[in-house]
Design a protein around this motif. Structure first.
Motif, PDB file in Angstrom:
ATOM      1  N   UNK A  31      -1.544  54.636  20.184  1.00  8.55           N
ATOM      2  CA  UNK A  31      -0.453  54.630  19.229  1.00  8.55           C
ATOM      3  C   UNK A  31       0.341  53.349  19.460  1.00  8.55           C
ATOM      4  N   UNK A  32       0.923  52.832  18.390  1.00  6.39           N
ATOM      5  CA  UNK A  32       1.647  51.577  18.524  1.00  6.39           C
ATOM      6  C   UNK A  32       3.061  51.806  19.022  1.00  6.39           C
ATOM      7  N   UNK A  33       3.457  50.981  19.946  1.00  2.00           N
ATOM      8  CA  UNK A  33       4.805  51.048  20.504  1.00  2.00           C
ATOM      9  C   UNK A  33       5.325  49.625  20.467  1.00  2.00           C
ATOM     10  N   UNK A  34       6.015  49.304  19.389  1.00  3.67           N
ATOM     11  CA  UNK A  34       6.410  47.908  19.246  1.00  3.67           C
ATOM     12  C   UNK A  34       5.179  47.087  18.955  1.00  3.67           C
ATOM     13  N   UNK A  35       4.929  46.117  19.788  1.00  4.00           N
ATOM     14  CA  UNK A  35       3.794  45.235  19.555  1.00  4.00           C
ATOM     15  C   UNK A  35       2.631  45.633  20.448  1.00  4.00           C
ATOM     16  N   UNK A  36       2.865  46.617  21.274  1.00  4.81           N
ATOM     17  CA  UNK A  36       1.827  47.048  22.199  1.00  4.81           C
ATOM     18  C   UNK A  36       1.190  48.320  21.726  1.00  4.81           C
ATOM     19  N   UNK A  37      -0.055  48.538  22.142  1.00  5.38           N
ATOM     20  CA  UNK A  37      -0.700  49.811  21.860  1.00  5.38           C
ATOM     21  C   UNK A  37      -0.699  50.620  23.146  1.00  5.38           C
ATOM     22  N   UNK A  38      -0.241  51.856  23.062  1.00 15.75           N
ATOM     23  CA  UNK A  38      -0.228  52.712  24.242  1.00 15.75           C
ATOM     24  C   UNK A  38      -1.352  53.736  24.133  1.00 15.75           C
ATOM     25  N   UNK A 138     -10.140  54.340   6.882  1.00  9.69           N
ATOM     26  CA  UNK A 138      -9.223  53.350   6.330  1.00  9.69           C
ATOM     27  C   UNK A 138      -8.732  52.455   7.457  1.00  9.69           C
ATOM     28  N   UNK A 139      -8.254  51.258   7.097  1.00 12.03           N
ATOM     29  CA  UNK A 139      -7.823  50.325   8.152  1.00 12.03           C
ATOM     30  C   UNK A 139      -6.635  50.851   8.966  1.00 12.03           C
ATOM     31  N   UNK A 140      -6.519  50.331  10.193  1.00  9.08           N
ATOM     32  CA  UNK A 140      -5.390  50.713  11.050  1.00  9.08           C
ATOM     33  C   UNK A 140      -4.494  49.502  11.254  1.00  9.08           C
ATOM     34  N   UNK A 141      -3.237  49.809  11.451  1.00 12.01           N
ATOM     35  CA  UNK A 141      -2.311  48.746  11.807  1.00 12.01           C
ATOM     36  C   UNK A 141      -2.437  48.487  13.302  1.00 12.01           C
ATOM     37  N   UNK A 142      -2.387  47.225  13.676  1.00 11.52           N
ATOM     38  CA  UNK A 142      -2.384  46.910  15.099  1.00 11.52           C
ATOM     39  C   UNK A 142      -3.748  47.006  15.754  1.00 11.52           C
ATOM     40  N   UNK A 143      -4.821  46.762  14.983  1.00 15.68           N
ATOM     41  CA  UNK A 143      -6.162  46.884  15.566  1.00 15.68           C
ATOM     42  C   UNK A 143      -6.339  45.924  16.735  1.00 15.68           C
ATOM     43  N   UNK A 144      -5.807  44.725  16.614  1.00 15.81           N
ATOM     44  CA  UNK A 144      -5.957  43.758  17.699  1.00 15.81           C
ATOM     45  C   UNK A 144      -5.208  44.233  18.933  1.00 15.81           C
ATOM     46  N   UNK A 145      -3.975  44.704  18.734  1.00 13.22           N
ATOM     47  CA  UNK A 145      -3.193  45.186  19.867  1.00 13.22           C
ATOM     48  C   UNK A 145      -3.929  46.324  20.571  1.00 13.22           C
ATOM     49  N   UNK A 146      -4.559  47.190  19.772  1.00 12.56           N
ATOM     50  CA  UNK A 146      -5.288  48.313  20.361  1.00 12.56           C
ATOM     51  C   UNK A 146      -6.506  47.820  21.135  1.00 12.56           C
ATOM     52  N   UNK A 147      -7.225  46.889  20.555  1.00  8.47           N
ATOM     53  CA  UNK A 147      -8.414  46.384  21.258  1.00  8.47           C
ATOM     54  C   UNK A 147      -8.002  45.715  22.562  1.00  8.47           C
ATOM     55  N   UNK A 267      -1.738  36.719  14.620  1.00  6.11           N
ATOM     56  CA  UNK A 267      -2.653  37.771  14.154  1.00  6.11           C
ATOM     57  C   UNK A 267      -2.210  39.126  14.687  1.00  6.11           C
ATOM     58  N   UNK A 268      -1.761  39.144  15.939  1.00  6.40           N
ATOM     59  CA  UNK A 268      -1.343  40.406  16.550  1.00  6.40           C
ATOM     60  C   UNK A 268      -0.131  40.972  15.824  1.00  6.40           C
ATOM     61  N   UNK A 269       0.858  40.123  15.598  1.00  2.00           N
ATOM     62  CA  UNK A 269       2.069  40.586  14.911  1.00  2.00           C
ATOM     63  C   UNK A 269       1.729  41.034  13.498  1.00  2.00           C
ATOM     64  N   UNK A 270       0.903  40.250  12.812  1.00  2.00           N
ATOM     65  CA  UNK A 270       0.557  40.604  11.434  1.00  2.00           C
ATOM     66  C   UNK A 270      -0.143  41.954  11.397  1.00  2.00           C
ATOM     67  N   UNK A 271      -1.013  42.200  12.363  1.00  2.00           N
ATOM     68  CA  UNK A 271      -1.708  43.482  12.404  1.00  2.00           C
ATOM     69  C   UNK A 271      -0.745  44.627  12.623  1.00  2.00           C
ATOM     70  N   UNK A 272       0.183  44.432  13.542  1.00  2.00           N
ATOM     71  CA  UNK A 272       1.123  45.500  13.886  1.00  2.00           C
ATOM     72  C   UNK A 272       2.052  45.818  12.720  1.00  2.00           C
ATOM     73  N   UNK A 273       2.409  44.789  11.947  1.00  4.00           N
ATOM     74  CA  UNK A 273       3.325  45.060  10.839  1.00  4.00           C
ATOM     75  C   UNK A 273       2.584  45.545   9.605  1.00  4.00           C
ATOM     76  N   UNK A 274       1.283  45.741   9.726  1.00  8.37           N
ATOM     77  CA  UNK A 274       0.549  46.354   8.626  1.00  8.37           C
ATOM     78  C   UNK A 274       0.061  45.383   7.578  1.00  8.37           C
TER      79      UNK A 274
END
Lengths: 519, 293
Positions: A31-38, A138-147, A267-274
């Motif tokens: 799950x996204x927590x700010x810019x990080x994925x937890x 469907x796509x996820x927000x923050x895919x890079x942060x999660x990876x 790219x990370x920020x863009x992913x997180x903001x959807x």
């Protein structure tokens, strides 16, 4: 005889457990927590009893709605939705879970628990994706942060909705398995799903307002060139129609392109903001120009769950604040700390969240409330009104402004003249200046980001320049901070000129751009 | 290291002002550094700035400032390279990376006193000169110092004593300057303090009061001449800039178009004019000429 259900903790996932009346399975997701994925562990317990579906674990509305999505997706993919007492627990229990990305893991755990899917690789591979009712992902927000989080935790691979797999494949040190539909989980579990190739970003400078069209304003062109070369904050003061907004857009076109590390951050920020970037296109420096009526949380970041604001969306790019004095006081004051730190900190009960926000600030303002400026006969403002208007420039923002330039309405004569230099020529100079900064500074900072006290050592002022600075300090009454700013700007001017030392001419030019104290 | 040269009396380069010493005129001037500078020395272009060795911080500061301002106005500063006021006077010129002349009692080939070697090197590095009436190799014996002072007094159109106690050697320089008909000035010092007793006494005896470089220039050249002189050495573009400012153009772009100067040069010029007080910013942020007080 009841066998003890084995406790599943943390990220360890063991498949199914039989006992007389409960089956336990788990899957891993984020799950996204700010810019990080937890990391989140989805545990599903299927027990005998009246059909029910309970979801626990501080889930927000989108997560709770996953029940409906999972139910439909399962049926439409040819699976059975177990008519049992289903309990889904999202661990750890005290972490807020948000967003629909947990759908896939919930569905997977449910399928494993109901014996419709072998756990297989899902022991080690976290998965994320939103389920459409038809079973497609469907796509996820923050895919890079999660990876990246998965890589840090040591997982060999991550399964992501295929629409987000390009973004996830930017991460280093982990394989990305694109999942197009729910059925693909079988291949994933069996280890036969083909991983996505690594994505490589290319970067480019922005296209946009043509700087060549900024006619009749040689001083303004010079100011934006210096600002672009050193990433200095710039304040443009001028009456309406003097080309302030055009200048900001033109500035964006002469800033050197993102460096690879910066591109990844964007790219990370863009992913997180959807709004993920399209890796097929070059990544540009962000350009954000929020309207002055924006609320403080929308500008800075906040809300529940915490969301990135404009400051973060401008990370590694440019933030243009037009009509600076019209921004609300809370918005301007709230920018103080994030600008100083380069990060937005949002404190919440469940812990604080950080968003990055290292950007170049460009602000435009009128010289006085009526907008005409005191040199115009149409200005009707009293000196007190002018003073009050100018004092709205919050102290912290003033600290980020290294260059201040006053513009007037360009003369008709000048507007009819030939175009100035185009972006390509100016970009060649600013890029060369940036290269010199990179050679000089092991951390790769821009001149504007040099810490107080460091600028002097880096600048290598010539003896005459030192003398001039001293004279100016006395007769112009420079504050300590203004001193620092002048040295930083002079260093950029010297970089544009390609000299090793900062000479007296570079210094005097830098002095002409200093922000004057509020009257 | 620069080469040694000498200017014998009667030769073409010998400074004419030294002839005013009559029978006391040195037979030759030996020097290191810029020979051309010494050949071109004329009283209305030179100021001697002298004072005590054990000087107060105030005196050191005043000496340095006045020397710098005079150098900036086109004057050549002469002094004796001693500790204290002399050294500060030379430093004022060195700050501007401009030439200055040091007159030594011993030979000009080495710094005397030895502790001033940094200044010695800086003088030569900035195209200045170190001279003496005594040939290279002469030891700087004490009895040579009063004689050295007369050379400073003769070369300069005005001798300024920044701070001197009652028995300071710099007072000899002042006396000799007066005897030659040159201007003598002194900087007011704290009353009752021994270190400035000599320089204050000069004031009581009628020396010019020197508060800043303008006082010196006014005394040497007549009031107002210095200002006109400064106007002659204006940077290129200043005239058209002043015209544009007088026309009411106050923004960088407008001034760039009106003067035809490139923005970097224009910005530097505006800053320099701001530093000297010629130009200032209005509350609205436009450049404007300052009324000269």
């Amino acid at each position: 005889m009841l066998a003890h259900p084995r406790h599943v903790s943390g990220l360890i996932c063991e498949a199914r457990l039989h006992s007389f009346d409960c089956v336990l399975a788990a899957a891993m997701t984020f799950t996204l927590h700010g810019i990080e994925a937890r990391p989140v562990s989805v545990e599903v317990d299927v027990a005998q009893g009246l059909p029910s579906f309970q979801l626990v674990g501080l889930a927000d509305t989108a997560v709770r709605e996953s029940r409906e999505r999972v139910r439909a997706a399962l049926s439409n993919s040819g699976y059975d939705f177990p008519q049992k007492r289903i309990t889904v627990s999202l661990a750890p229990a005290n972490l807020r879970k948000s967003g629909p990305a947990l759908d896939l893991a919930i569905a997977a755990a449910l399928l494993i628990a109901s014996d419709q899917l072998a756990a297989g690789a899902l022991d080690r591979v976290p998965i994320a994706g939103e389920l459409g009712l038809d079973g497609c992902l469907r796509p996820v927000a923050g895919a890079l942060a999660m990876a990246e989080a998965a890589a840090r935790a040591g997982h060999p691979a991550i399964g992501v909705a295929s629409a987000s797999s390009d973004e996830a494949a930017l991460a280093e040190g982990i394989e990305v398995l694109p999942v197009a539909r729910l059925r693909d989980l079988e291949a994933l579990s069996a280890g036969t799903l083909r991983p996505a190739g690594r994505t490589v970003l290319c970067t480019e400078a922005r296209n946009g307002a043509d700087i060549a069209k900024l006619r009749g304003q040689p001083g303004l062109r010079r100011a934006i060139e210096i600002a672009a070369a050193g990433r200095h904050g710039l304040l443009i003061t001028g009456p309406a129609g003097s080309g302030k907004s055009m200048a900001a857009r033109a500035l964006a076109t002469i800033i050197p392109a993102l460096e690879p590390g910066e591109a990844l951050e964007v790219a990370r920020v863009a992913g997180v903001t959807g709004h993920p970037i399209d890796p097929a296109l070059p990544v540009l420096r962000p350009y954000r120009a929020p309207h002055h009526s924006i609320s403080a949380p929308a500008l800075i970041g906040g809300g529940s769950p915490p969301r990135a604001g404009e400051l973060t969306k401008a990370h590694r790019g440019l933030l243009f604040l037009d009509e600076l004095a019209e921004f609300t006081r809370p918005a301007l004051e709230g920018m103080r700390e994030p600008i100083e730190e380069g990060r937005v900190r949002v404190a919440r009960v469940g812990g604080s969240v950080e968003f990055p926000c290292s950007f170049q600030l460009v602000a435009a303002t009128n010289p006085c409330p009526c907008g005409y400026g005191e040199s115009s006969p149409r200005c009707s403002c009293s000196p007190a009104r002018v003073a009050g208007y100018r004092s709205r420039l919050s102290g912290a923002l003033a600290d980020r402004i290294d260059l201040a330039v006053l513009v007037a309405q360009p003369e008709a004569r000048a507007l009819a003249g030939p175009d100035g230099e185009g972006a390509a020529e100016i970009l060649a100079r600013t890029a060369a200046a940036r290269d010199r900064q990179l050679e000089r500074d092991p951390e790769g900072r821009w001149n504007a980001d040099l810490a107080p006290g460091e600028a002097r050592g880096v600048a290598k002022l010539s003896d005459r320049a030192e003398a001039e600075l001293k004279a100016a300090h006395t007769s112009l009454g420079l504050s300590g901070r203004a001193h620092e700013r002048v040295i930083r700007v002079a260093r950029t001017i010297a970089d544009l000129a390609g000299t090793e030392r900062v000479g007296v001419d570079h210094l005097t030019e830098a002095l002409s751009f200093r922000a004057r104290p509020r009257q | 290291m620069s080469a040694a040269w000498s200017l014998p009396r009667g030769g073409s380069g010998f400074p004419a002002s030294l002839e005013d010493l009559g029978a006391e005129c040195p037979a030759a001037i030996y020097g290191r550094g810029s020979q051309a500078l010494v050949e071109g020395l004329a009283p209305d272009g030179c100021v001697a700035i002298v004072g005590g060795r054990r000087a107060t911080p105030y005196a050191l500061d005043v000496a340095r400032t006045i020397a710098a301002e005079l150098t900036d106005a086109g004057m050549t500063v002469i002094s004796g390279m001693a500790f204290g006021v002399d050294g500060s006077a030379h430093r004022g010129a060195i700050d501007l990376r401009a030439p200055t002349v040091a007159v030594l009692a011993g030979g000009p080939e080495r710094p005397s006193p030895l502790g001033q070697r940094q200044i010695y090197r800086a003088i030569l590095a900035n195209e200045g000169a170190v001279i003496s009436e005594n040939a290279e190799g002469t030891e700087p014996f004490a009895h040579l110092f009063p004689a050295r002072n007369r050379i400073m007094a003769a070369l300069a159109g005005m001798t300024v004593v920044v701070e001197a106690a009652s028995r300071s050697g710099s007072l000899i320089t002042a006396r000799q300057a007066a005897a030659l008909g040159r201007e003598v000035g002194a900087v007011p010092g704290q009353v009752g303090v021994a270190r400035s007793a000599g320089s204050n006494a000069l004031l009581a005896d009628g020396a010019c009061v020197v508060r800043d470089a303008t006082d010196v220039l006014d005394a040497m050249l007549g009031p107002g001449v210095a200002v006109r002189r400064q106007a002659e050495t204006l940077e290129p573009g200043t005239e058209s800039l002043i015209e544009a400012l007088e026309d009411g153009i106050g923004d960088l772009d407008g001034l760039a178009i009106a003067t035809g100067l490139e923005p970097p040069a224009l910005a530097s010029l505006l800053t320099r004019m701001e530093v000297t007080g010629r130009v200032a910013l209005t509350p609205g942020g436009c450049y404007a000429l300052c009324r000269r007080g």
